[in-house]
Design a protein around this motif. Structure first.
Motif: not given
Lengths: 339, 339
Positions: A96-102, A121-128
């Motif tokens: 899974d490709k995610v963004c996270a609060l640390l 990560i939503p499809e319309n937002i790039d992974k960076f």
């Protein structure tokens, strides 16, 4: 704790950014650290990108120590791929490709994150770019909407409208049909805020925000103020709020020690409050995350909420990324890219 | 507006208390004023007794003008008999004995009151003492429970524990199972607070409340503070509150202008707020009254909430009643009796 075996081989040591000479004249260097071990409910992310926050600069200067239990490595938000997970994690899968609060550890090759604080990560937002979302969305949602209870048709004043937090605040308040006033330090920044949906953008180098609003804005007063400036803004904020107004602090760039008259807090029934994300318990953060998953993530998926990216720096240029934030010239988020 | 005819004859002029030489050296004299006319939703009360509030002293000194539309006559709460009512009042009958929250006009033979802000006097409370209830109950309920959201098992610190407001606060917080700490200025006052249900009473002339609580109270910190003192108490209050604590101002006897550090408001996610009853809209007051009718009035009927009466003064002795309050020697409420 049972850990599910990763498909990708995870080395014992990883690259990370170290603070050298912690203090006012610190520098940032690439170094090696132990790859994080996973606790209950956690996943290991191979980091794509890490969002830079002002708190990172304060921590590097020795002014903002990480809370006990948190990583000493800088970095409060990342995007990355789940490559390993604790056996009790059922909401995320390897790959899974995610963004996270640390609560720390983002400026690194690998970072551990609590699964409940990860968002696909939503499809319309790039992974960076996705690494620009967590701190800003959590901060805006918790402070403006949960603590500040901003309600449809109310007027909000956001100081620092062109910051990472500010640019997110404008977008979300717009979606919830609020009148939005921001302050920013250049014409270019003001224009960027207007383009994002602000109704008024005040160049604080040219105009005093208090008298500008009293003289030029039909409502003359505001319901909610998100303040990251503090200092001499505080008394002006209190004067500007209408009855039942809310003043919310998320930073004190110009200081938190002030000489003020609190009488209006009582006579106008104001609420003064604020928060930092990092000082909150894991339970609190998970509660906030649940509310975001329900109320905001669908809007990120549908393209209504987008990260505003000022600039990206490769991993070896972390110090330059900090210098960009210190310059105050940025509009939106600054990212540190692992490639 | 249709007015139902009274059974009792109402004279055009009535006795009232006038402020002579409004300012620091004011005095109070019996005078004559027009008997109030009734507006929509209002009843006319033949006043039994009027509660004295510190706001009355401030108004007499010229420091606290009545809000527009309110009577210029002193007096924010009374008990009395309904002798006349607007035709749209269906919740009260002629002859009902009530106590009522007013926005002014209590120091008089007759007073108009909004019917929704009247409460039938419970059988176990005499018709004079009932005038001690409205300001204290509204203030405690709205500030501690509605704004402060005091929750079962939390610890509350009430400054001025032996005041009219304080003695009511102790009783109500006790019923809702809170740990109660108060400050008061004499041993006798501290004892009165303990007898009412306070767990700790700190004589502020002997002990600094901050260090006393930090050294002697198991919890060391408190969740909610009701402050009527202000001044140098404010910074100490902020230090004493735990994470998520609430500081609520209902007066600033020692002043509202302070030099403080607001950093802890953010790092401890505190809420600083407060209110005065009189500045709130009629709609707000009616909302508060509804909640009181549901949550507290049954407790007054059942004898769990009682007015604490310091002393009573006959109508011609209004100035002596004020002097009693100014002396700071009172415990509980001071009343002005119409007989």
């Amino acid at each position: 704790i049972n850990i599910l075996e990763p498909k990708m081989k995870v080395p014992e040591l990883m690259k990370n950014i170290d603070i050298v000479n912690q203090g006012e004249s610190y520098s940032l260097n690439v170094s090696k650290a132990k790859t994080p071990k996973l606790g209950k409910g956690e996943v290991l992310l191979k980091v794509f990108s890490s969002g830079i926050n002002r708190a990172d600069i304060f921590q590097s200067q020795g002014k903002y120590p990480p809370p006990s239990g948190a990583s000493n490595i800088l970095g409060l938000e990342v995007s990355g791929e789940v490559i390993k997970k604790s056996a009790d994690v059922h909401t995320l899968n390897i790959g899974d490709k995610v963004c996270a609060l640390l609560s720390g550890g983002g400026y690194a090759e690998y970072a551990s994150a609590h699964s409940e604080l990860c968002f696909l990560i939503p499809e319309n937002i790039d992974k960076f770019s996705a690494s620009a979302l967590p701190e800003a969305i959590f901060t805006i949602w918790h402070n403006i909407f949960q603590l500040g209870n901003l309600t449809k048709n109310e007027t909000i004043l956001i100081h620092g409208g062109s910051s990472g937090i500010g640019t997110m605040g404008i977008q979300i308040a717009k979606i919830f049909k609020n009148r939005i006033i921001v302050t920013a330090g250049t014409e270019e920044k003001c224009e960027a805020c207007i383009n994002l949906g602000a109704d008024e953008a005040i160049n604080y180098r040219k105009n005093d925000f208090l008298s500008y609003i009293q003289n030029n804005v039909p409502t003359k007063r505001v319901d909610v103020i998100l303040d990251m400036v503090g200092g001499e803004y505080i008394e002006k904020n209190i004067r500007l709020l209408r009855y039942n107004g809310r003043l919310i602090f998320i930073a004190f760039i110009n200081g938190s020690k002030v000489n003020i008259d609190l009488l209006k807090v009582m006579t106008k029934k104001l609420i003064i409050t604020g928060s930092t994300l990092r000082s909150q318990s894991l339970e609190n953060k998970i509660e906030i995350a649940k509310s975001i998953r329900k109320n905001l993530w669908p809007l990120a998926k549908s393209g209504h909420i987008k990260p505003v990216i000022d600039s990206t720096y490769s991993f070896t240029k972390a110090m330059e990324a900090h210098n960009r934030m210190k310059s105050g010239e940025h509009i939106g988020k600054i990212l540190l890219i692992n490639k």
